[in-house]
Write an enzyme that holds these catalytic residues in place. Structure first.
Site, mmCIF file in Angstrom:
data_model
loop_
_atom_site.group_PDB
_atom_site.id
_atom_site.type_symbol
_atom_site.label_atom_id
_atom_site.label_comp_id
_atom_site.label_asym_id
_atom_site.label_seq_id
_atom_site.Cartn_x
_atom_site.Cartn_y
_atom_site.Cartn_z
ATOM 1 C CB THR A 1 107.615 37.597 94.681
ATOM 2 O OG1 THR A 1 107.220 37.427 96.040
ATOM 3 C CG2 THR A 1 109.133 37.597 94.615
ATOM 4 N N GLY B 1 108.733 30.774 95.555
ATOM 5 C CA GLY B 1 109.347 32.007 96.080
ATOM 6 C C GLY B 1 110.803 31.763 96.467
ATOM 7 C CG ASP B 2 111.670 29.001 99.407
ATOM 8 O OD1 ASP B 2 111.645 30.089 100.022
ATOM 9 O OD2 ASP B 2 111.033 28.000 99.772
ATOM 10 N N GLY C 1 106.612 19.452 94.795
ATOM 11 C CA GLY C 1 107.574 19.452 95.903
ATOM 12 C C GLY C 1 108.478 20.661 95.877
ATOM 13 C CG ASP D 1 108.121 21.044 103.049
ATOM 14 O OD1 ASP D 1 108.433 21.555 104.145
ATOM 15 O OD2 ASP D 1 108.312 21.600 101.947
HETATM 16 O O1 RIB Z 1 108.634 28.326 101.058
HETATM 17 C C1 RIB Z 1 108.171 27.014 101.116
HETATM 18 C C2 RIB Z 1 108.617 26.381 102.400
HETATM 19 O O2 RIB Z 1 107.980 27.037 103.473
HETATM 20 C C3 RIB Z 1 108.234 24.930 102.540
HETATM 21 O O3 RIB Z 1 109.192 24.051 101.998
HETATM 22 C C4 RIB Z 1 108.024 24.773 104.025
HETATM 23 O O4 RIB Z 1 109.005 23.999 104.649
HETATM 24 C C5 RIB Z 1 107.986 26.180 104.593
HETATM 25 O O5 RIB Z 1 109.108 26.472 105.274
#
Ligand code: RIB
Length: 311
Positions: free
Chosen positions: A220, A252-253, A288, A15
């Site tokens: 979400t 979200g991840d 981050g 990123d």
């Molecule tokens: O979901 C966030 C991610 O989306 C970031 O880290 C970026 O790399 C994109 O893939």
């Protein structure tokens, strides 16, 4: 509770994060405040979150043979993720995400690079990892054909499959038969259901998506929390947490990892959603994507804090 075994199949990106006061307008040049290079990629973020939150986690993915690839592998392994399923593709660049962070939000452009070299063969080569998993977690930053193949294989091995259908992509109907939990955000839900998903239209859009799929649908909603459909088809809203927002990238991840590992540890759906909300709230309080993922201890401490506030 058992330690869940999580396999994440998906993207790894470096990123490139630019902080500005506001987003540039079309054709405008702005002077930013700061640029940082931070490990990201939806797949890798979910793997790091899973590992920090206590799941035994393996990643299947691809990076290029460049310095970014090396750094991304180090970030994963430094967080305890098994990276033996991540291949290095010669002569190809590692995936990049160009991210602007401004006004409490972000905008992202991804150049997939090596991520788009993921093929069904890579899934077959890692069949032993899939065989050992409780939960297989997928997103859509690698080729859709490979995602469909991975979901089919995971299902045929009797695994629970979670698909975070982001970023929104045209999906073949077939994949809906392999997925147990589907986690669009509101924008993705609108794309997949073909309906408005704003305000009161949310429930109808979720029901439409449910008609397409055997999966549990969980939407979400950012700071507003999330919503899911009960077995009776009624929408339930689980509120989010009020926190100081620093950076929403990767929240979200974190949610998806929290949900997947909770379901994999035997929690019921509502408990899993509550845990996912809690950990993703913590993720936005730090800068981050991978750097901001909370540990299990931080999550427990935050849960205890919230419980104290209620009493
Ligand atoms: O979901 C966030 C991610 O989306 C970031 O880290 C970026 O790399 C994109 O893939």
């Amino acid at each position: 509770m058992n330690k869940a075994k999580l396999v994440v199949i998906g993207s790894l990106n470096m990123d490139i994060v630019v902080e500005t006061d506001r987003f540039p307008q079309l054709g405008e040049t702005l002077l930013g405040e700061r640029v940082r290079f931070i490990p990201g990629g939806k797949g890798a973020n979910q793997a790091v979150a899973g590992a920090r939150l206590g799941a035994e986690t393996a990643m299947i993915g691809a990076v290029g043979d460049d310095a970014f690839g090396e750094e991304l592998l180090l970030s994963l392994s430094g967080n305890g993720v098994d990276v033996s399923g991540v291949k290095r593709v010669a002569g190809t660049a590692t995936g990049i995400a160009s991210i602007y962070v401004a006004e409490g939000d972000n905008s992202i452009v991804v150049v997939p690079g090596a991520n788009y070299r993921m093929t069904p063969d890579d899934i077959d080569r890692n069949e032993d990892k899939l065989g050992e998993a409780d939960i297989v977690l997928l997103q859509l930053e690698i080729p859709v054909d490979t995602v469909v193949y991975a979901a089919r294989k995971a299902k045929s091995l009797g695994k629970t499959v979670v698909l975070n259908p982001a970023p929104a992509q045209p999906l073949p109907k077939e994949i809906f038969g392999y997925v147990d939990y589907m986690t669009p955000n509101r924008t993705e839900l609108a794309r997949y259901s073909g309906m408005d998903a704003e305000g009161d239209a949310l429930e109808a859009a979720m029901r439409r998506m449910k008609e397409m799929s055997a999966a549990h649908i969980i939407t979400t909603l950012g700071a507003d929390g999330s919503a899911y459909l009960t077995d009776e088809g009624v929408m339930r809203h689980i509120p989010g947490y009020k926190v100081q927002v620093v950076d929403t990238t990767g929240a979200g991840d974190c949610y998806n990892a929290g949900l997947a590992l909770s379901v994999g540890s035997g929690r019921n759906l509502e408990e899993a959603i509550r845990f996912a909300s809690l950990v993703s709230a913590l993720a936005v309080t730090k800068f981050g994507a991978q750097a901001g993922m909370p540990t299990r201890e931080e999550a427990l401490e935050f849960a205890a804090q919230q419980a104290r506030h209620k009493t």
